[in-house]
Design a protein around this motif. Structure first.
Motif, short mmCIF file in Angstrom:
data_model
loop_
_atom_site.label_atom_id
_atom_site.label_comp_id
_atom_site.label_asym_id
_atom_site.label_seq_id
_atom_site.Cartn_x
_atom_site.Cartn_y
_atom_site.Cartn_z
N ASN A 207 78.10 37.62 -6.51
CA ASN A 207 78.41 37.70 -7.94
C ASN A 207 78.31 39.14 -8.42
OD1 ASN A 207 79.11 35.15 -9.05
ND2 ASN A 207 77.04 34.44 -8.56
N ALA B 240 78.22 25.89 -4.16
CA ALA B 240 77.71 25.31 -2.92
C ALA B 240 76.19 25.38 -2.99
CB ALA B 240 78.22 26.11 -1.72
N LEU C 214 80.81 38.68 -0.61
CA LEU C 214 80.84 37.40 -1.33
C LEU C 214 79.60 37.33 -2.22
CD1 LEU C 214 81.75 35.26 1.80
CD2 LEU C 214 83.31 35.85 -0.05
N ARG D 168 68.89 35.47 9.10
CA ARG D 168 67.51 35.93 9.11
C ARG D 168 66.63 34.88 9.79
NH1 ARG D 168 64.94 36.96 3.21
NH2 ARG D 168 65.43 34.75 2.97
N THR D 169 67.06 33.61 9.63
CA THR D 169 66.26 32.51 10.16
C THR D 169 66.97 31.91 11.37
OG1 THR D 169 65.55 32.06 7.91
CG2 THR D 169 65.16 30.30 9.51
N GLY E 128 74.00 31.32 4.32
CA GLY E 128 73.42 30.43 3.31
C GLY E 128 74.50 29.54 2.73
N ALA E 129 74.40 29.24 1.42
CA ALA E 129 75.33 28.28 0.80
C ALA E 129 76.78 28.76 0.93
CB ALA E 129 74.94 28.08 -0.66
N ILE E 130 77.03 30.00 0.54
CA ILE E 130 78.41 30.51 0.56
C ILE E 130 78.83 30.88 1.98
CG2 ILE E 130 79.90 32.37 -0.30
CD1 ILE E 130 79.05 30.17 -2.39
N GLU F 125 68.75 37.46 -9.08
CA GLU F 125 69.84 38.46 -9.11
C GLU F 125 70.06 38.93 -10.55
OE1 GLU F 125 72.90 36.01 -7.00
OE2 GLU F 125 73.02 37.73 -5.65
N1 NAP Z 1 75.87 29.25 -4.13
C1 NAP Z 1 76.84 29.30 -5.03
O1 NAP Z 1 77.30 28.26 -5.52
C2 NAP Z 1 77.45 30.62 -5.44
C3 NAP Z 1 78.63 30.59 -6.20
C4 NAP Z 1 79.21 31.81 -6.56
C5 NAP Z 1 78.63 32.99 -6.16
N2 NAP Z 1 77.48 32.98 -5.43
C6 NAP Z 1 76.93 34.27 -5.02
O2 NAP Z 1 77.06 34.38 -3.60
C7 NAP Z 1 76.00 35.18 -3.06
C8 NAP Z 1 75.31 34.38 -1.94
O3 NAP Z 1 74.68 33.26 -2.56
P1 NAP Z 1 74.18 31.98 -1.77
O4 NAP Z 1 73.97 30.92 -2.79
O5 NAP Z 1 75.03 31.69 -0.59
O6 NAP Z 1 72.75 32.50 -1.27
P2 NAP Z 1 71.79 31.85 -0.17
O7 NAP Z 1 72.11 30.41 0.01
O8 NAP Z 1 70.41 32.25 -0.52
O9 NAP Z 1 72.25 32.58 1.18
C9 NAP Z 1 71.84 33.85 1.55
C10 NAP Z 1 71.72 33.86 3.05
O10 NAP Z 1 71.44 35.19 3.48
C11 NAP Z 1 70.43 35.12 4.47
N3 NAP Z 1 69.75 36.40 4.56
C12 NAP Z 1 68.80 36.93 3.75
N4 NAP Z 1 68.42 38.13 4.18
C13 NAP Z 1 69.14 38.38 5.30
C14 NAP Z 1 69.18 39.44 6.22
N5 NAP Z 1 68.38 40.50 6.10
N6 NAP Z 1 70.02 39.37 7.25
C15 NAP Z 1 70.83 38.30 7.41
N7 NAP Z 1 70.84 37.24 6.59
C16 NAP Z 1 69.99 37.28 5.54
C17 NAP Z 1 69.53 34.01 3.98
O11 NAP Z 1 68.71 33.61 5.04
P3 NAP Z 1 67.51 32.54 4.87
O12 NAP Z 1 68.19 31.25 5.19
O13 NAP Z 1 66.52 32.97 5.86
O14 NAP Z 1 67.03 32.64 3.44
C18 NAP Z 1 70.57 32.98 3.59
O15 NAP Z 1 71.02 32.26 4.72
C19 NAP Z 1 75.09 35.51 -4.26
O16 NAP Z 1 75.43 36.77 -4.78
C20 NAP Z 1 75.42 34.42 -5.27
O17 NAP Z 1 75.18 34.83 -6.59
C21 NAP Z 1 76.88 31.82 -5.06
#
Ligand code: NAP
Length: 298
Positions: free
Chosen positions: A103, A129, A101, A37-38, A15-17, A261
């Motif tokens: 929070n 991200a 990775l 997953r996708t 995903g984003a990170i 979360e």
């Molecule tokens: N984004 C930020 O700016 C940021 C900054 C600091 C900390 N964080 C933390 O980093 C963590 C990740 O956040 P994110 O924003 O990157 O989340 P995200 O964009 O929702 O990414 C999660 C990824 O995991 C995939 N996924 C879900 N279930 C799965 C499974 N069973 N097997 C394999 N892959 C699977 C999702 O697939 P799909 O594409 O199918 O949904 C998606 O690609 C969180 O704890 C967040 O709080 C994020």
């Protein structure tokens, strides 16, 4: 790991990170295995005017994995760890390092039951991200991670060496993690009001935020995080100085009707407070509201 070669790396949760980490590794010729997953042919990261395309495929079935890797970056949301457990089982051996990775301050406790082998390392992710409507991810800051200063963290630092993601081994990791948690806990207020940073300009919200942060600070200190008295005001100041339209990932999830979360960002404060006999009256109101919001509209 063969000392002559780069470690084998997998990203679970592209995903984003996860996409950002995959992109910085791909840029230096260390394209990781992508596990999601996708089903998608590739990933794309936008950084300013640059577009980095990471070739796939994205694996979607852990049965496709026939041997463990040296390093796994686990970048699913904290609500998705259990669902990703089959990836951890397939990718980890006793020497594998699993860098979480996510929070929060509970990465170890949450991931360990789903990861019987391997060495788990929590990471603080400092860069924002965001997934874009076209499926790409926009990086909105310099890529930077903090890790505890421990032997397993060195495997991660070495794997990231030469990439543009700065990795810091922090002696005061606990303190940094709790400080970030306080910031994330306050961002939960945005998910409840469905408003962006502009809401912190209100005097009533500022008072509530400071009261909530004092409560979180007391719990953080009881957990051993040496945070100063100035931290609540500094966090509020930062929200107030942000652009009024700045959002946060928990608000984005709320707007999209996805699970929140809330437990790792807010619930943890009441749970740990209770363990230390610290009253958490503000959390006691906020946490059930966030939990209910996470269940969806029905
Ligand atoms: N984004 C930020 O700016 C940021 C900054 C600091 C900390 N964080 C933390 O980093 C963590 C990740 O956040 P994110 O924003 O990157 O989340 P995200 O964009 O929702 O990414 C999660 C990824 O995991 C995939 N996924 C879900 N279930 C799965 C499974 N069973 N097997 C394999 N892959 C699977 C999702 O697939 P799909 O594409 O199918 O949904 C998606 O690609 C969180 O704890 C967040 O709080 C994020």
């Amino acid at each position: 790991m063969n000392p002559e070669s780069s470690p084998s790396v997998a990203v679970v949760g592209p995903g984003a990170i996860g996409t950002t980490i995959a992109a910085v590794l791909h840029e230096v010729g260390r394209t990781p295995l992508l596990c999601g997953r996708t089903s998608r042919g590739h990933l794309a990261l936008r950084d300013g005017d640059r577009l980095i395309t990471i070739p796939g495929p994205i694996r979607t079935n852990p049965i496709q994995i026939d041997h463990p890797v040296d390093l796994v970056f686990l970048a699913v949301k904290a609500t998705q760890i259990e669902a990703a457990a089959a990836w951890l089982a397939a990718l980890t051996g006793p020497e594998t390092v699993v860098c979480v990775l996510q929070n929060g301050v509970e990465q170890l406790e949450r991931v360990a039951p789903h990861c019987p082998r391997g060495r788990i390392v929590p990471a603080i992710v400092w860069f924002p991200a965001q997934a874009q409507p076209d499926g790409s991810v926009r990086l909105r800051g310099d890529a930077r991670l903090s890790l505890p200063d421990a032997p397993a963290s060195r495997v991660i630092a070495e794997a990231m060496q030469g990439t543009r993601c700065f990795v810091e081994l922090a002696a005061d990791f606990k303190c940094l993690a709790w400080r970030k948690l306080l910031q994330n806990a306050v961002a939960g207020l945005m998910a409840l009001t469905q408003r962006r940073s502009g809401m912190f300009g209100r005097s009533d919200i500022s008072r509530l935020t400071l009261g909530y942060l004092q409560e979180c600070l007391a719990v953080a200190r009881a957990e051993g995080a040496e945070l100063g008295d100035e931290v609540p005001q500094a966090i509020l100041d930062k929200f107030q100085a942000s652009p009024a339209d700045m959002g946060t990932s928990i608000l984005t999830d709320r707007e999209a009707g996805r699970p929140l979360e809330w437990d790792i960002r807010n619930g943890v404060v009441s749970r740990r407070g209770q363990a230390h006999n610290i009253p958490t009256p503000i959390s006691d109101v906020l946490v059930p509201l966030l939990a209910a919001a996470s269940d969806g509209p029905g």
